[in-house]
Design an enzyme around this catalytic site. Sequence first.
Site, PDB file in Angstrom:
ATOM      1  N   HIS A 118     -25.699   2.641 -57.028  1.00  0.00           N
ATOM      2  CA  HIS A 118     -25.594   1.454 -58.219  1.00  0.00           C
ATOM      3  C   HIS A 118     -27.082   1.574 -58.868  1.00  0.00           C
ATOM      4  CE1 HIS A 118     -22.429  -0.820 -55.991  1.00  0.00           C
ATOM      5  NE2 HIS A 118     -21.763  -0.097 -57.351  1.00  0.00           N
ATOM      6  N   GLN A 125     -12.377   8.715 -61.520  1.00  0.00           N
ATOM      7  CA  GLN A 125     -12.618   7.548 -62.451  1.00  0.00           C
ATOM      8  C   GLN A 125     -13.323   7.708 -63.522  1.00  0.00           C
ATOM      9  OE1 GLN A 125     -13.734   3.307 -61.394  1.00  0.00           O
ATOM     10  NE2 GLN A 125     -15.827   3.838 -61.577  1.00  0.00           N
ATOM     11  N   GLY A 174     -20.489  -5.212 -58.235  1.00  0.00           N
ATOM     12  CA  GLY A 174     -21.306  -6.017 -57.557  1.00  0.00           C
ATOM     13  C   GLY A 174     -21.539  -5.668 -56.055  1.00  0.00           C
ATOM     14  N   LEU A 232     -24.055  -4.585 -54.832  1.00  0.00           N
ATOM     15  CA  LEU A 232     -24.711  -3.391 -55.299  1.00  0.00           C
ATOM     16  C   LEU A 232     -25.939  -2.778 -54.070  1.00  0.00           C
ATOM     17  CD1 LEU A 232     -26.659  -4.950 -58.471  1.00  0.00           C
ATOM     18  CD2 LEU A 232     -24.441  -3.788 -58.110  1.00  0.00           C
ATOM     19  N   HIS A 233     -25.683  -1.338 -54.078  1.00  0.00           N
ATOM     20  CA  HIS A 233     -26.465  -0.453 -53.239  1.00  0.00           C
ATOM     21  C   HIS A 233     -27.342   0.312 -53.925  1.00  0.00           C
ATOM     22  CE1 HIS A 233     -23.254   2.323 -54.261  1.00  0.00           C
ATOM     23  NE2 HIS A 233     -22.462   1.612 -53.805  1.00  0.00           N
ATOM     24  N   GLN A 270      -7.528  -3.866 -61.172  1.00  0.00           N
ATOM     25  CA  GLN A 270      -7.510  -2.643 -60.754  1.00  0.00           C
ATOM     26  C   GLN A 270      -7.153  -2.900 -58.965  1.00  0.00           C
ATOM     27  OE1 GLN A 270     -11.827  -2.262 -61.827  1.00  0.00           O
ATOM     28  NE2 GLN A 270     -12.080  -1.077 -59.794  1.00  0.00           N
ATOM     29  N   GLN A 309     -20.925   9.863 -59.473  1.00  0.00           N
ATOM     30  CA  GLN A 309     -20.153  11.002 -59.430  1.00  0.00           C
ATOM     31  C   GLN A 309     -18.892  10.760 -57.934  1.00  0.00           C
ATOM     32  OE1 GLN A 309     -19.369  13.606 -61.128  1.00  0.00           O
ATOM     33  NE2 GLN A 309     -18.305  14.461 -59.537  1.00  0.00           N
ATOM     34  N   LYS A 310     -19.453   9.789 -57.295  1.00  0.00           N
ATOM     35  CA  LYS A 310     -18.534   9.624 -56.076  1.00  0.00           C
ATOM     36  C   LYS A 310     -17.037   9.334 -56.751  1.00  0.00           C
ATOM     37  CE  LYS A 310     -17.225   6.445 -53.411  1.00  0.00           C
ATOM     38  NZ  LYS A 310     -17.005   5.145 -53.391  1.00  0.00           N
TER      39      LYS A 310
HETATM   40  O1  PAF Z   1     -16.502   1.708 -60.087  1.00  0.00           O
HETATM   41  C1  PAF Z   1     -16.355   0.553 -60.125  1.00  0.00           C
HETATM   42  O2  PAF Z   1     -17.265  -0.391 -59.639  1.00  0.00           O
HETATM   43  C2  PAF Z   1     -15.357  -0.285 -60.781  1.00  0.00           C
HETATM   44  O3  PAF Z   1     -14.072   0.564 -60.847  1.00  0.00           O
HETATM   45  C3  PAF Z   1     -15.798  -0.357 -62.405  1.00  0.00           C
HETATM   46  C4  PAF Z   1     -16.041   0.666 -63.201  1.00  0.00           C
HETATM   47  C5  PAF Z   1     -16.814  -1.286 -62.425  1.00  0.00           C
HETATM   48  C6  PAF Z   1     -14.486  -1.116 -63.207  1.00  0.00           C
HETATM   49  O4  PAF Z   1     -14.319  -2.343 -62.772  1.00  0.00           O
END
Ligand code: PAF
Length: 273
Positions: A28, A144, A22, A24-25, A52, A139-140
């Site tokens: 996203h 991940q 969320g 969002l920018h 996380q 990619q940032k």
């Molecule tokens: O990159 C994120 O915003 C989070 O790590 C993700 C992939 C939505 C998992 O919670």
Amino acid sequence: MQKQAIAWERAGIQVGFVPTMGFLHEGHLSLVDLIRERSKILIVSIFVNPTQFAVGEDLEKYPRNMERDLALCESRKVDYVFAPETKDVYPSDASTFVFEEKVSAGLCGQARPTHFKGVTTICSKLFNLCRPTWVALGQKDAQQVVVIKRMIEDMHFPVEVVIGPTLRESDGLAMSSRNSYLNERQRIDALLINKALQSGASLVEEKDIRNVDRVKAEVMTVLRQGSLLRVNYAEVVNRETMELENEIKPGRSMLVVAAWVDSIRLIDNRLLG
Ligand code: PAF
């Protein structure tokens, strides 16, 4: 969500998926645009995933604005927003986690040892619930991306990863929901991260330097100009494995940086060559 996703699957309807926490920018939303065309149904998930975040990190203060997020999704023609509650995703007796052991161990995984376990666990849950054919990732968050790709392969998820480029603010700062924490003074030092990446990359791209230590030294020289900056790591890695490079291979090697500006942890990266 899962019942609906199974119904789509049975009808041969392919789903595109953008997982987010969320606030969002444009970064996203560019991921939404990236897979819009190919996806019959496009889902954005909004879920600030507690597993996380380690104790003492920014889970409680993580920026949230559901109303604004929903309006942005609507403006970009997102079909569904999946915004579950924590109790639905993590029932109180849940005791199963998904943990990728290798890629997750270094870089951000060293400073945040439980972080990627939370990411792989939530992504596997979201994939099982939304059943996407495509998942768009930015990619940032280079490490991940590699961790999730590894998990997809290891756990046989029928999902294809589509990677979107890092979007930057007009001053060069990589877009991130966490940028909203920065005050004016902190932002000045945060900008040094992109500046350091650019300086490192110019040695490779303009002066043909292939020596990792030379490039890292250049990056550190720029980062040390920030009195509020504390560097977590500045490394040259293989973009596909996240393993440290001994020598720079243009097109394969990536410069990755993580640093705290006061207590705000920021990451960024740049492909070399
Ligand atoms: O990159 C994120 O915003 C989070 O790590 C993700 C992939 C939505 C998992 O919670």
